[in-house]
Design a protein around this motif. Structure first.
Motif, PDB file in Angstrom:
ATOM      1  N   ASN A 554       0.805  -1.223   0.000  1.00 51.72           N
ATOM      2  CA  ASN A 554       0.000   0.000   0.000  1.00 51.72           C
ATOM      3  C   ASN A 554       0.836   1.270   0.000  1.00 51.72           C
ATOM      4  N   GLU A 558      -2.923   4.122   3.643  1.00 55.53           N
ATOM      5  CA  GLU A 558      -4.110   3.372   3.312  1.00 55.53           C
ATOM      6  C   GLU A 558      -4.706   3.856   2.003  1.00 55.53           C
ATOM      7  N   THR A 560      -7.499   5.095  -0.305  1.00 54.91           N
ATOM      8  CA  THR A 560      -8.690   5.910  -0.042  1.00 54.91           C
ATOM      9  C   THR A 560      -9.772   5.760  -1.102  1.00 54.91           C
ATOM     10  N   SER A 605      -4.125   6.947  -3.155  1.00 55.18           N
ATOM     11  CA  SER A 605      -3.850   7.213  -1.741  1.00 55.18           C
ATOM     12  C   SER A 605      -3.160   8.568  -1.635  1.00 55.18           C
TER      13      SER A 605
END
Length: 1166
Positions: A554, A558, A560, A605
């Motif tokens: 990732n 995180e 999104t 992200s």
């Protein structure tokens, strides 16, 4: 060898018993005896064995003892002396003239020499003084103490183990000998023979004996004095083999064993407190050499053995300080059997019956004869009654109550008594069929298993053995299948599918039957944990579900948002946004069915946008096609078929159309409201079809639908079609009315016209269904049929015709015309020789026969025969009749008429008959030739042989033994030979002539008698010259039996040379001696039998074959030719006999025939 005294134990290596010439050395078990043979070889003999040895002078040979032994000479004038060594074996010599010398050692066996002629005297005799001498070991070494260190003890144990293995090998190999058996034959040693220096009294080891083998670690003390000097710590020396075991009070399971304590050596009293003796008693029940088990260890002199087996052989021995005594054998007594086991319920038990079985207990030495089975009769009061007594091991108890408890016990009996009863066992009879149990309940569910439980039927008693059958239905079309069968109240069903619903039911059953299953219970297995994300799954026709997976890396932040793009087709030129958000799953809607799409995804992200994922291809499923246009009619509809055509649907559903289906709904005629069932008339891929099997003039409605791989689409609108006209329907069965036996009227109804007006009707008429022909064709609904036969069956059917064609025939109707008078008779003439009603036709009559005419439905009652000028003759219902009292050889005109109850029929045609002439008279019968077995008879004038076509024939008859005449010959011949007759017997004959006019009368009876038969021919006689009489010969022949009481005599004829036969003897003898024979002459003899009749002349039989007696050759003078050659002198030439002439003629004919054949072959054929 038996013991000398019971209170002195003897343990010996070998016993030597001698006589003045022979010395017998007995080697005990487990020991060895080594001797030197005459050839210088050494032989080692192991016990048990007896070795006979010769003594030249009758003296005892010297006994070599190992180091530590003292050799001592015993004489009858000296008292008994005792030589003791604390660690070496004892040698005991017993002689009738010498006192006893014994060497005692507590750790080594004893060697004794005894005389076989005298009993063994006990060494420790109280009447003889005893002196004790203690010797020292050689080289001044003191004797070792009994105490040994650990190394010496292990060495000693190893030697004992080797000795036992050697004994076991000899016993197991079968090479060991019994105690009193002779020694084995001498064998050479396998290894090199030991030297004499290494053998010292049978012990190999350089004269050191066992002392050298025990090791050097033993310590000892030395006695410096020569006499009456003792060791510092001497131990008492005992002889355990002198202990005598006695077995008394032997019972079935016990016995008393007692013994006497062995005596101690003198000088032991110096110990102020001697150590008490401890005895070990061991017992073996597997033989003398079997395994022994210790039963007692203590200081008592008796012990009671308990818990023994009845009727069993035991061996018991006593061990004193490690030395066992001789085994004593005894056998326990037999007793009553052991208590048997409780009986058990066997298969075959029902609600009113219990089948009991049991096993036989140990019989304790006496065969079990009977069993006693007792029960409490189900009362439960504790009282038992006998229900069976016998030798069987099972018993069936009947007439019991269902679901009841019964107590049983069992006892066995043999010759020694009855055993104790077994334990009481409670058995239950089965109940009736159980009631249905409650449905099963779920205890716990798993992914592939279900744990179920159920309850026992409440109406079944606890004593009833109930089993359960669990059935399961998987909804696969196979119904309920058994998954468990047993007596448990729970079950775990395995190997199931996850998240699947199953149906269960349970049934209870016992020995009486099976109950109905319980109600069905449904349970579902647990779902399994889901797998990893997979490719998109299509949920509908225009949508699909995409499942997204997070990236493996990732980037430290995180994710999104996920972005999904989609492209129509496989080119991937144009991409559209389909979804943007944080969800891990997206539903794509608005897709076209049956199309291909490409999807891709990327995430975002805080670090930015990720690269695009791999492209995923998605194929949406097809849907059924849309509605089709109604089918249209091609051409004009026919009467029974129509051709339809249609086009493809407007909406294909994403898949090409593969099948079209046409349905028809039939209606009644125009204007009717009746409807018929809808049916499919076509299914295929073509866009046109022809529908057949329709009804003419009817209106039908057709609908169409298309199908692809997704299924069928909706039906189209209705298309109504009216069929063209067709042939009429089949008429109903016609109605027939008979006006007379020959006329019938046929009528019928008009059938349905099927759209066309009926123009005519056709009527077929015939006597059979396959031979009917058209008898009417027109528009009328009736017709009259004429020219029929009375009482005859006819078939009729009707057919309608219109412009469309010819309809089917109606059902054939059977019609029978009424009866009438008989038909005309067809007469025929019966031959004169025919036998009517068992009687021949006479010459003044004529036989008439006719075929019965058709009675036309009424039975013929009589016939009328018209003879023209004569009165008519009425006869009954027959077909043959003999008209009598007519003139012979006269012609008559005849006709016949049949009559029944309705009247008389027409006459037959007229025919002529001529009566027969008178039969011929019998001829005269004569006998032209006769013999004792045949008679040749002749009658009339004519040739002996004639043809069968001759008009006049004859019948010859003879009378048999019962007095009846039987036919011998029937034919045209005038002679007949009667054969196989008896001699001197009268026979009666009669003859009859017959021709076409009939059989004539029989002649008078003729009697002819056969003559007597001559004797039978005799076999060729035997001719022999009588010894010592050259001029006499003896002719003998076989005798003949008397013929019907007439004696037989014989005639002998002889012929010398070529003269005539002359009678030389006539009499009843069967041999004849003919004297006066001339030398150098040939004689011929023949014999015939002569029958001497009582009231008639003698009858001679044929002669026997001729027998020739050759002339006797005379001796030739000296110097002449040998007798083997031709006869001396010139004898006159002898004429040839008839037989020789015949043989010569035959040979000449054969030669001539061969020459003729040769000439024809070479001169004619070639």
């Amino acid at each position: 060898m038996e013991r000398a005294d019971s209170d002195l134990p003897i343990v010996s290596v070998f016993d030597v018993c001698f006589s003045p010439q022979v010395i017998l050395v007995q080697v005990n078990p487990g020991e060895a005896f080594t001797i030197r043979r005459e050839d210088g070889q050494f032989q080692c003999i192991t016990g048990p064995a007896q070795v006979p040895m010769m003594s030249p002078n009758g003296s005892v040979p010297p006994i070599y003892v190992p180091p530590g032994y003292v050799s001592q000479v015993c004489s009858p004038s000296l008292p008994v002396s005792r030589v003791c060594s604390p660690s070496l074996p004892v040698s005991r010599v017993c002689s009738p003239s010498l006192p006893v010398s014994r060497v005692c050692s507590p750790s080594l066996p004893v060697s004794r020499v005894c005389s076989p002629s005298l009993p063994v005297s006990r060494v420790c005799s109280p009447s003889l003084p005893v002196s004790r001498v203690y010797s020292h070991s050689p080289h001044g070494r003191p004797p070792p103490f009994v105490h040994r260190d650990e190394r010496a003890s292990k060495t000693y144990e190893r030697l004992q183990k080797k000795l036992k293995e050697r004994q076991g090998g000899e016993r197991g190999g079968g090479g060991g000998q019994m105690k009193d058996s002779p020694p084995p034959s001498p064998q050479k040693s396998r290894g090199s023979p030991p030297s004499m220096d290494s053998i010292y009294n049978g012990v190999v080891g350089g004269g050191k004996g066992l002392e050298a083998e025990l090791g050097q670690g033993q310590t000892s003390t030395t006695d410096n004095s020569a006499t009456d000097t003792f060791f510092s710590n001497p131990e008492p020396r005992l002889i355990p083999s002198c202990v005598t075991l006695q077995v008394t009070d032997i019972q079935a399971k016990g016995a008393v064993l007692s013994w006497v304590a062995p005596s101690r050596a003198e000088g032991e009293g110096v110990s102020p407190s001697p150590e008490p003796l401890s005895y070990d008693v061991s017992i073996s029940y597997s033989g003398k050499d079997g395994k022994y088990t210790s039963m007692y260890s203590g200081e008592q002199l008796s012990v009671t053995l308990e818990d023994l087996r009845p009727a069993t052989d035991y061996h018991v021995r006593l061990c004193l300080r490690g030395s066992p005594s001789e085994a004593v054998a005894f056998t326990t007594r037999s007793c009553e059997p052991d208590p048997p086991g409780p009986p058990r319920k066997a298969s075959g038990s029902k609600s009113s019956t219990l089948v009991l079985q049991w096993k036989a207990p140990c019989d304790n030495g006496s065969k079990i004869q009977n069993y006693t089975l007792q029960w409490d009769e189900g009362k439960g009061t504790g009282g038992f009654e006998q229900c069976y007594y016998g030798p069987q091991k099972q018993y069936r108890v009947t007439k019991l109550s269902p679901a009841s408890r019964y107590s049983f016990r069992l006892a066995a009996k043999n010759d020694m008594g009855i055993s104790e009863f077994s334990e009481t066992v409670d058995l239950y009879t089965s109940c009736s069929v159980p009631s249905p149990p409650l449905p099963p309940e779920l205890v716990k569910a798993g992914v592939t298993w279900l744990c179920l439980t159920w309850q026992r039927p409440s109406t079944s008693p606890k004593e009833d053995d109930i089993f359960y059958s669990l059935e399961m239905d998987e909804d696969e079309g196979y119904g309920f299948q058994p998954s468990y069968d047993g007596d448990e109240l729970s079950c775990t069903v395995k190997n199931l599918h996850r998240s699947t619903k199953y149906k269960f039911r349970v049934a209870a059953y016992n020995t009486e039957g099976k109950s109905n299953p319980s109600q069905v219970a449904e349970f579902t297995t647990c779902p399994d944990r889901p797998g990893g994300p997979c490719r998109p799954v299509i949920r509908g026709s225009n949508s699909c579900i995409l499942s997204l997976e997070p990236p493996k890396d990732n980037g430290g932040a995180e994710v999104t948002k996920y972005v999904v793009e989609i492209s129509e087709g496989l080119s991937g030129v144009s991409w559209e946004l389909a979804y943007s958000g944080p969800a891990m799953e997206h539903v794509c809607e608005g897709l076209k069915p049956g199309h291909s799409y490409q999807t891709r995804v990327y995430c975002m992200s805080e670090g930015g946008q990720s690269p695009l994922s791999e492209t995923l291809q998605v194929q949406t499923p097809a849907v059924p096609p849309g509605q089709c246009q109604p089918p249209r009619v091609v051409g004009k509809p026919k009467a029974r078929e129509v051709q339809l055509r249609w086009g493809p649907p407007c909406v294909g559903g994403g898949s090409p159309v593969s099948v079209y289906s046409v349905e028809v709904c039939g209606a009644g005629p125009q204007g009717s409201t009746g409807q018929e069932e809808v049916r499919e008339v076509y299914q295929g891929s073509e866009v046109d079809c022809t529908v057949g099997s329709l009804l003419p003039g009817r209106t039908y409605s057709f609908r169409l639908r298309a199908a692809n791989k997704a299924g069928y689409g909706p039906l189209s609108e209705h298309c109504e079609v009216t069929m063209g006209p067709g042939a009429p329907e089949p008429c109903k069965a016609p109605h027939i009315t008979c006006k007379s036996p020959t006329v019938a009227v046929v009528s019928w109804e008009a059938p349905a016209c099927n759209g066309g007006v009926i123009s005519e009707y056709r009527v077929e008429w015939g006597a059979a269904q396959g031979t009917m022909q058209v008898c009417f064709s027109g528009a009328s609904l009736t017709h009259e049929v004429k020219g029929l036969l009375p009482a005859t069956n006819y078939f009729c059917r009707v057919q309608a015709v219109n412009v469309a064609g010819v309809g089917l025939f109606s059902e054939a109707v059977l019609c029978q015309t009424p009866p009438s008078v008989p038909a005309a008779v067809m007469a025929r003439v019966v031959d004169v020789l025919d036998d009517l009603y068992g009687l021949p036709v006479a010459s003044g009559g004529v036989a008439v026969g006719w075929e019965p005419p058709c009675d036309h439905g009424a039975e013929i009652s009589s016939y009328l025969i018209d003879l023209g000028e004569r009165q008519s003759i009425s006869v009954g219902p027959v077909t043959k009749y003999i008209i009598q009292h007519l003139q012979p050889d006269t012609s008559y005109r005849i006709r016949i008429q049949a009559l029944n109850n309705l009247g008389s029929g027409p006459f037959s045609h007229t025919f002529k008959l001529k009566t027969k002439p008178l039969p011929p008279q019998p001829p005269r019968l004569e006998c032209t030739a006769f013999s004792h077995q045949t008679l040749r008879l002749k009658w009339g004038d004519g040739p002996a042989k004639a043809t069968p076509s001759d008009a006049l024939q004859y019948q010859l008859q003879t009378e048999d033994k019962r007095g009846r005449f039987v036919s011998l010959y029937r034919g045209p011949c005038h002679t007949h030979k009667v054969q196989r007759l008896n001699e001197c017997t009268s026979y009666m004959f009669r003859i009859q002539a017959f021709n076409e006019a009939g059989q004539g009368p029989f002649s008078t009876v003729y009697t002819f008698t056969t003559p007597r038969s001559p004797p039978a021919p005799i076999k060729a006689p035997r001719v022999e010259r009588v010894e010592d009489m050259s001029s006499v010969c003896e002719v003998s022949w076989e005798p003949l039996l008397p013929m019907k009481g007439d004696p037989i005599i014989y005639t002998v004829q002889s012929m010398m040379g070529n003269s005539e036969y002359k009678q030389v003897y006539k009499g009843s003898a069967t041999s004849y001696q003919m004297p006066g024979l001339q030398p150098n002459s040939e004689y011929r003899f023949r014999v015939c039998g002569i029958r001497q009749c009582q009231d008639a002349p003698e009858l001679s039989g044929p002669y026997s074959p001729t027998v020739t007696l050759s002339p006797q050759r005379s001796e030739l003078s000296a110097g002449s030719v040998s007798s083997v050659g031709p006869r001396a002198g010139a004898d006159p030439a002898r004429p040839l006999t008839d037989e020789q002439w015949a043989a010569l003629i035959i040979m000449l004919c054969a030669v001539i025939s061969i020459l003729i054949a040769f000439i024809i072959q070479y001169f004619v054929i070639k």
